[in-house]
Design a protein around this motif. Structure first.
Motif: not given
Ligand code: KE4
Length: 429
Positions: A23, A61, A117-118, A145, A211, A239, A241
């Motif tokens: 990542s 994170w 989260g994606t 997001h 973010n 969102d 997450v």
């Molecule tokens: P993931 O796909 O990384 O589990 O979640 C995506 C996501 C969705 N929405 C919000 C508000 C988020 O902050 C995130 C992911 N956060 C990042 C850090 N700000 C993950 C860290 C990384 O990308 O390695």
């Protein structure tokens, strides 16, 4: 600090993994230097392959609100893994966690577990488009997001860190359907609705932006989004997450008393294992296969290990003393940093919401991506490495949040304040 083994591993990792990481934000690109290869975490601490120990404010994170390897979570996982890791079939664990999430956030009358989260935000947008029959979505500059194509437009987190406002590889046709407004600017959103009164399926927003660094919503901003989406027949997607079970047990929607149509979750609800979820009104969620025409699936969705870790984490969080304790630690840290900085002629602003905190190297507190993006990232890099030398692992980007966990002791916070004071003093010379 000895980084010999991290250096060796990083060198070879770059042979097999783009940037040596899985990542981007982990690669220390924004701050320079060699990313630390971690061997284990325990409570508020992480340990790297060279035997260095750090107080951890990344907490993977966000998921590790209980701290690393919490005994209750570890014990439950040990038992669960002996029963099998995944069945690709329904389990009671999914029902248990779904019941807990819905009880904590009643707007999620129904929900679906996914693996990140994606996946949660990607699926929620597909669902919103299906429910409204519309194609456009509104997001906010600096809002991140996850990496679904249509959402990689003016995104935050790693894209802000790497100054990549958009990603290559996203078809123009996708980007065209993603409208972008400045965070905290509901007038800009109103203008988008006036321009596209019957084309916007949803507005997706981090109820507390984290973010672009932590940028809380200004009074009325979220209420305006709720009103505008209702008036124009679009869905409001929170969102959460990051903020889900972080801002409060009921999430940011509980703190602000706003009911979104759909909510995306991740991180904390998996207790450190891969998980995401999206949910909301029953009439919307019933459009998801197999009850409806919107397809979404996942081999390991709702798997017993992630469900077990999530259940144990939420059990531990659903205690009256938990959030006051997190708030106390966060207030103490914020206060200590502000007091230290006020005695120096440094332009820094501490932006905090609950146990999320960003130290901005800016003259004024940012209110949106543009004002956050003006931060002195070169100074931040020196700050980051200064803290590392003090045994503190701060997020390696000006545009991320620092996370405080229940495992951070008063002594951790006191030491952190002193260390930040020493580093900031060093920066002004
Ligand atoms: P993931 O796909 O990384 O589990 O979640 C995506 C996501 C969705 N929405 C919000 C508000 C988020 O902050 C995130 C992911 N956060 C990042 C850090 N700000 C993950 C860290 C990384 O990308 O390695």
């Amino acid at each position: 600090m000895n980084l010999e083994n991290s250096r060796k591993l990083f060198q070879e990792a770059q042979r097999y993994l783009p940037g040596g990481v899985d990542s981007p934000v982990r690669a220390f690109k924004a701050v320079g230097g060699t990313p630390l290869f971690i061997t284990r975490g325990e409570g508020s601490r992480i340990f790297d392959v060279d035997g260095n120990e750090f107080i951890d404010y990344v907490c993977s994170w966000g998921p590790l609100i209980l701290g690393h390897s919490h005994p209750q979570v570890v014990e439950a996982l040990k038992h669960a893994v002996e029963q099998g890791t995944t069945f690709g079939a329904p389990t009671e664990l999914e029902l248990t966690l779904a019941r807990m999430v819905s009880a904590a956030m009643p707007s999620l009358e129904m929900l679906r577990f996914v693996n990140s989260g994606t996946e949660a935000t990607m699926s929620a947008l597909r669902l919103a488009r299906a429910f409204t029959g519309r194609d456009k979505v509104v997001k906010f500059a600096g809002g991140y997001h996850g990496h679904a194509d249509g959402l990689l437009v003016k995104a935050g987190s790693g894209l802000a860190t790497l100054s990549l406002p958009d990603s290559l590889g996203v078809p123009a046709s996708y980007a065209r359907n993603t409208l972008v407004a400045p965070y905290n600017n509901s007038e800009a959103v109103a203008q988008l609705f006036q321009r596209y009164p019957s084309e916007i399926a949803a507005v997706i927003v981090e109820p507390v932006a984290a973010n672009m660094g932590v940028v809380p919503p200004q009074p009325g901003f979220l209420d305006d989004l709720r009103r505008l989406t209702s008036d124009y027949g679009a869905l409001l997607i929170f969102d959460e997450v990051i903020t889900g079970f972080r801002a409060a047990y009921g999430g940011a929607q509980g703190v602000f008393g706003i009911t979104p149509d759909l909510t995306c979750l991740g991180k904390i609800i998996g207790g450190g294992l891969p998980v995401g979820a999206y949910g909301g009104k029953r009439e919307i969620m019933e459009m998801i296969a197999p009850t409806g025409p919107v397809y979404q699936a996942g081999t390991l969705s709702g798997n017993p290990l992630a469900m077990t870790a999530g259940i144990e984490t939420l059990k531990a969080l659903n205690q009256p003393e938990v959030y006051p304790r997190l708030e106390k630690a966060a207030v103490q840290l914020e206060k200590g940093i502000v007091e230290t900085a006020s005695s120096l002629n440094l332009k820094i602003n501490v932006s905090r919401f609950a146990s999320l905190l960003t130290i901005f190297f800016t003259a004024t507190p940012p209110v949106d991506y543009e004002s956050a993006f003006g931060a002195d990232t070169a100074l931040f890099s020196k700050f980051f490495h200064g803290l590392l030398a003090e045994g503190i692992y701060w997020p390696p980007s000006q545009f991320e949040a620092a996370f405080i966990s229940l495992a951070h002791t008063d002594e951790d916070i006191r030491y952190t304040i002193e260390a930040i004071g020493r580093v900031l003093k060093g920066l002004q010379n």
